[in-house]
Design a protein around this motif. Sequence first.
Motif, mmCIF file in Angstrom:
data_model
loop_
_atom_site.group_PDB
_atom_site.id
_atom_site.type_symbol
_atom_site.label_atom_id
_atom_site.label_comp_id
_atom_site.label_asym_id
_atom_site.label_seq_id
_atom_site.Cartn_x
_atom_site.Cartn_y
_atom_site.Cartn_z
ATOM 1 N N ASP A 143 0.870 -1.203 0.000
ATOM 2 C CA ASP A 143 0.000 0.000 0.000
ATOM 3 C C ASP A 143 0.896 1.240 0.000
ATOM 4 O O ASP A 143 0.726 2.178 -0.772
ATOM 5 N N GLU B 122 -5.968 7.197 -1.146
ATOM 6 C CA GLU B 122 -6.507 6.453 0.000
ATOM 7 C C GLU B 122 -5.508 6.439 1.128
ATOM 8 O O GLU B 122 -5.876 6.411 2.304
ATOM 9 N N GLU B 123 -4.222 6.424 0.783
ATOM 10 C CA GLU B 123 -3.165 6.272 1.799
ATOM 11 C C GLU B 123 -2.594 7.597 2.291
ATOM 12 O O GLU B 123 -1.584 7.615 3.008
ATOM 13 N N ASP C 190 -6.483 5.125 -5.682
ATOM 14 C CA ASP C 190 -6.356 4.039 -4.707
ATOM 15 C C ASP C 190 -5.135 3.260 -5.176
ATOM 16 O O ASP C 190 -5.216 2.530 -6.153
ATOM 17 N N LEU D 206 -3.335 0.743 -4.148
ATOM 18 C CA LEU D 206 -3.409 -0.717 -4.186
ATOM 19 C C LEU D 206 -4.795 -1.124 -3.693
ATOM 20 O O LEU D 206 -5.086 -1.045 -2.490
ATOM 21 N N ASP D 207 -5.644 -1.503 -4.614
ATOM 22 C CA ASP D 207 -7.015 -1.912 -4.265
ATOM 23 C C ASP D 207 -7.043 -3.424 -4.080
ATOM 24 O O ASP D 207 -6.439 -4.160 -4.845
HETATM 25 MN MN MN Z 1 -6.312 0.541 -1.401
#
Ligand code: MN
Length: 324
Positions: free
Chosen positions: A61, A84-85, A103, A105-106
């Motif tokens: 992530d 997201e991070e 995002d 890493l989904d």
């Molecule tokens: Mn993610």
Amino acid sequence: MQRLIPTLRQDQVDEALISVIHSLQITAKEISFRVGQGDLAGVLGSTLSENIQGETQKKLDILSNQLIKDILLECGHVRAVASEEEEGIVLGHENGEYLIAFDPLDGSSNIDINSMVGTIFSILPVPENNSGTADMFLQPGRNQVAAGYILYGPSIMMALTTGKGVKIFTLDQTVGEFLLTKRDLAIAPDTSEFAINMSNYRHWQEGMQLYVDDLLAGTSGQRSKNFNMRWVAAMVADVHRVLIRGGIFLYPWDARSIDKPYKLRLMYEGNPMAMLVEQAGGLAHSGDMAILDIQPTDIHQRVGIILGARNEVNACLGYLKASQ
Ligand code: MN
Ligand code: AHG
Ligand code: MN
Ligand code: MN
């Protein structure tokens, strides 16, 4: 087969946007290499840190987030990114024409079991009030100029729309280029395949329970047909399946956590996927309204998601309405 950039030029995509998508292509190759290396590169497993979502961050992530930020912020056309991070936005070039929500890493809970993961991106124009704050991102998804994802699967694919239909590019790893392998994707209006995390059944609203009960009742039930179920636990993989062979994907309201009744995030999961699905002739609804019409109030706000085959989405909404 046509490469990504010439294809975008053929579609009259403006050069600044092509430059941003070219940067995303570079991040895709960087991340796919590390995902493919897995344990060999020591990138599996979790860290001790938590993100703004309250999730324990996987090493990948954080690594993916850093790679995308570095590469996008080098591109002179990116005004700011939201991730997201990242708790807040990260500013890029003051004359950048575009905002990118992503995002990195989904489906990251899949990384340690060598299952599918992806990267999701949403590209918005810089608004009139070029304030340099998160407010710039608070635009309805209808404003997106482009959206897509990269799916790190047996082959590495980028799904992309710039508002003229949905195309799929597959990474030719011998030359390091994304080549056009599908265009004008179309989601059939009806389906016999649904995707939902059934373990949340007891927490759903009654209408959603009744809708799924009838999916499971098969030919002897209200729907008088048998349905198949899939759940990859990576939105990118489940939505890719819907784009390729149809279906309905749902992550609805649930009562597990009073202050967080929704799981998926609007800006970098709901909106980009909704643009892709609508561009492929499907519907993408929150349960209250079309996802792309939602006026965001926070870059990390969450949303209910019911998307895919238009007649099936409407059937589901009928059950929710009847139970109100
Ligand atoms: Mn993610
Ligand atoms: P992320 O890994 O970016 O936090 O997203 C995970 C999301 C989405 O990809 C997937 O559809 C959903 O979480 C799966 O949720 P469950 O683990 O509750 O099934
Ligand atoms: Mn996450
Ligand atoms: Mn995600």
